[in-house]
Structures are given as C-alpha cells and as structure tokens.
Design a protein around this motif. Structure first.
Motif, mmCIF file in Angstrom:
data_model
loop_
_atom_site.group_PDB
_atom_site.id
_atom_site.type_symbol
_atom_site.label_atom_id
_atom_site.label_comp_id
_atom_site.label_asym_id
_atom_site.label_seq_id
_atom_site.Cartn_x
_atom_site.Cartn_y
_atom_site.Cartn_z
ATOM 1 N N SER A 157 -19.426 -19.454 -60.509
ATOM 2 C CA SER A 157 -18.789 -20.723 -61.258
ATOM 3 C C SER A 157 -17.524 -20.923 -60.938
ATOM 4 C CB SER A 157 -19.410 -20.059 -62.668
ATOM 5 O OG SER A 157 -19.664 -20.501 -63.234
ATOM 6 N N PHE A 158 -17.430 -22.044 -60.879
ATOM 7 C CA PHE A 158 -16.501 -22.657 -59.840
ATOM 8 C C PHE A 158 -15.341 -23.855 -60.865
ATOM 9 C CE2 PHE A 158 -14.400 -26.754 -58.127
ATOM 10 C CZ PHE A 158 -14.150 -26.245 -57.115
ATOM 11 N N PHE A 159 -14.266 -23.697 -60.993
ATOM 12 C CA PHE A 159 -12.855 -24.095 -61.734
ATOM 13 C C PHE A 159 -12.063 -24.519 -61.245
ATOM 14 C CE2 PHE A 159 -15.324 -21.627 -64.194
ATOM 15 C CZ PHE A 159 -15.276 -21.783 -65.691
ATOM 16 N N THR A 160 -11.194 -25.887 -61.635
ATOM 17 C CA THR A 160 -9.664 -25.579 -60.995
ATOM 18 C C THR A 160 -8.978 -25.431 -62.693
ATOM 19 O OG1 THR A 160 -9.953 -28.129 -62.677
ATOM 20 C CG2 THR A 160 -10.228 -27.765 -59.650
ATOM 21 N N VAL A 161 -7.539 -25.649 -62.323
ATOM 22 C CA VAL A 161 -6.890 -24.936 -63.185
ATOM 23 C C VAL A 161 -7.078 -26.103 -64.321
ATOM 24 C CG1 VAL A 161 -4.416 -25.025 -64.134
ATOM 25 C CG2 VAL A 161 -4.581 -24.087 -62.266
ATOM 26 N N ARG A 162 -7.709 -27.521 -64.370
ATOM 27 C CA ARG A 162 -7.681 -28.334 -66.039
ATOM 28 C C ARG A 162 -9.299 -27.864 -66.177
ATOM 29 N NH1 ARG A 162 -11.320 -32.177 -64.931
ATOM 30 N NH2 ARG A 162 -10.760 -31.697 -62.770
ATOM 31 N N THR A 163 -9.953 -28.754 -65.891
ATOM 32 C CA THR A 163 -11.273 -27.024 -65.957
ATOM 33 C C THR A 163 -11.948 -26.337 -66.907
ATOM 34 O OG1 THR A 163 -12.433 -26.478 -64.139
ATOM 35 C CG2 THR A 163 -13.048 -29.018 -65.045
ATOM 36 N N LEU A 164 -10.528 -25.055 -65.900
ATOM 37 C CA LEU A 164 -10.576 -23.379 -66.685
ATOM 38 C C LEU A 164 -9.515 -23.823 -68.018
ATOM 39 C CD1 LEU A 164 -11.176 -20.906 -66.024
ATOM 40 C CD2 LEU A 164 -8.324 -20.779 -66.303
ATOM 41 N N GLY A 165 -9.099 -24.939 -68.054
ATOM 42 C CA GLY A 165 -8.135 -24.593 -69.731
ATOM 43 C C GLY A 165 -9.225 -25.822 -70.482
ATOM 44 N N GLN A 166 -9.662 -26.610 -70.617
ATOM 45 C CA GLN A 166 -10.802 -27.404 -71.219
ATOM 46 C C GLN A 166 -11.891 -25.944 -71.460
ATOM 47 O OE1 GLN A 166 -11.257 -30.319 -67.841
ATOM 48 N NE2 GLN A 166 -10.333 -31.882 -69.497
ATOM 49 N N TYR A 167 -12.260 -25.305 -70.709
ATOM 50 C CA TYR A 167 -13.805 -24.642 -70.791
ATOM 51 C C TYR A 167 -12.862 -23.224 -71.794
ATOM 52 C CZ TYR A 167 -16.958 -20.808 -69.720
ATOM 53 O OH TYR A 167 -17.753 -20.080 -69.933
ATOM 54 N N PHE A 168 -12.148 -23.187 -71.549
ATOM 55 C CA PHE A 168 -11.481 -21.886 -72.367
ATOM 56 C C PHE A 168 -10.952 -22.258 -73.879
ATOM 57 C CE2 PHE A 168 -6.875 -22.036 -73.665
ATOM 58 C CZ PHE A 168 -6.896 -20.835 -74.376
ATOM 59 N N LEU A 169 -10.202 -23.526 -74.045
ATOM 60 C CA LEU A 169 -10.030 -23.966 -75.235
ATOM 61 C C LEU A 169 -11.662 -24.097 -75.709
ATOM 62 C CD1 LEU A 169 -8.129 -25.160 -77.136
ATOM 63 C CD2 LEU A 169 -8.093 -27.782 -75.823
ATOM 64 N N HIS A 170 -12.464 -24.975 -75.287
ATOM 65 C CA HIS A 170 -13.964 -24.756 -75.995
ATOM 66 C C HIS A 170 -14.262 -23.777 -76.511
ATOM 67 C CE1 HIS A 170 -18.442 -23.799 -76.308
ATOM 68 N NE2 HIS A 170 -18.146 -25.174 -77.345
ATOM 69 N N ASP A 171 -14.228 -22.384 -75.823
ATOM 70 C CA ASP A 171 -14.326 -21.008 -76.885
ATOM 71 C C ASP A 171 -13.652 -20.685 -78.188
ATOM 72 O OD1 ASP A 171 -14.200 -17.878 -75.312
ATOM 73 O OD2 ASP A 171 -16.180 -19.071 -76.080
ATOM 74 N N VAL A 172 -11.806 -21.638 -77.698
ATOM 75 C CA VAL A 172 -11.107 -20.822 -79.438
ATOM 76 C C VAL A 172 -12.497 -21.898 -80.331
ATOM 77 C CG1 VAL A 172 -9.005 -20.912 -79.917
ATOM 78 C CG2 VAL A 172 -9.012 -20.280 -77.694
#
Length: 178
Positions: A154-169
């Motif tokens: 799975s590939f992430f940019t800093v932006r998408t990593l943050g969006q993905y991370f925030l979904h988890d929270v």
C-alpha cells in the motif's frame, strides 16, 4: 452483559485503505474530505472522548466475546498514535520508506490490552496523541506529497497517511460509542 476478555478476537485482515476513496459505512468518515492541515486539531478534539470512555465502569467489558472492550480499543488507538507518528517521521526523513509490518492483533495479545490499567492507558493515549498531532501540524506545505509504503505494498503520501490514520482514530470512537 460482561464477557470474558480471554475469548479470542478474530484477526482483522481487511485492507482498510479503501477508506481513502470511499465513505466508511460503519462510522461515516470520509477520509478524502479531510484537510491534512486539520489532522492535529482533530486529534486533539477527540482525545477527551477517549479519556472519558476509559473512565466508564464497563471499560473492560466486551460487548460480544469476539469484540474488543473500550480498554482494548483505546490501548490500540494509543499504539496507532505511536505507529503512525513513527511512520510520518520516516516519510519526512527518508525517500519513500518501507514501513515495518505491524500486526495489531498480535500486539493486543502480546501486550495484554485487556489487562492494562485504564488510567495509564488514558495518560499514554493523550501523550502519544498530542505528539502525533504536533507532528502532523509541523508538516510543511512542500512535504504533504512525500511517499511511503506499507509492507503489503500500500502506497501513501503524507497527506493520505494522515487521512487514513485519522479514520482509524474516528472509527474506534464509533466502536466504543464515545
């Protein structure tokens, strides 16, 4: 009804990266709508809800034998803050890093999330949440498109990593009804 927290949890082997492109039907979160510059503030806004949930009398009770308790979900989110803070740090320091695999279910068992002290988890969750919020707030305008990859490709940019991370929270607040 209280359930025995020693019941096994079925490992979650879904690839949740789909939340970067679709609204989550369970919690209603739409990651693509997140302004990455608001990730830190959003995390800080959510922390008191976790702390409040960790002070409930039923914090150790699983709603079903194979569903984590509020304590277990909160310990997981504490570790999510730590893992994603580390991944963000790697992405900012290195070109296209490959993240170490993290088996969340193995961690929950090995670290005995179910037996941890809710007050300690609350303190650690806030500290790690604040640190990760600050790390996202410090991202420069020219750094949001830096890349990194998970061990499954799975590939992430800093932006998408943050969006993905925030979904988890956000999703786990939904799970604990907080």
């Amino acid at each position: 009804m209280a359930t025995d927290t020693s019941d096994p949890i079925v490992p979650d082997d879904k690839d949740w990266t789909w939340v970067l492109h679709e609204r989550c039907g369970e919690c209603g979160f739409t990651a693509a709508d997140v302004d990455p510059r608001q990730i830190g503030a959003t995390v800080r806004d959510l922390l008191p809800r976790y702390v409040s949930a960790l002070h409930r009398d039923d914090v150790r009770v699983r709603p079903e034998p194979t569903v984590w308790s509020t304590l277990e979900y909160s310990a997981h989110v504490r570790d999510v803050f730590r893992i994603f803070g580390g991944r963000l740090e790697l992405m900012l320091a290195h070109e296209d890093p490959l993240f170490e695999n993290w088996d969340q279910d193995a961690t929950a068992l090995a670290d005995r999330y179910d037996l941890q002290d809710p007050a300690v988890v609350a303190e650690e969750l806030v500290a790690s949440g604040e640190a990760t919020a600050a790390a996202f707030e410090a991202v420069g305008d020219d750094e949001w498109e830096r890349t990194g990859r998970r061990s499954n490709g799975s590939f992430f940019t800093v932006r998408t990593l943050g969006q993905y991370f925030l979904h988890d929270v956000v999703h786990h607040l939904h799970d604990v009804h907080a």
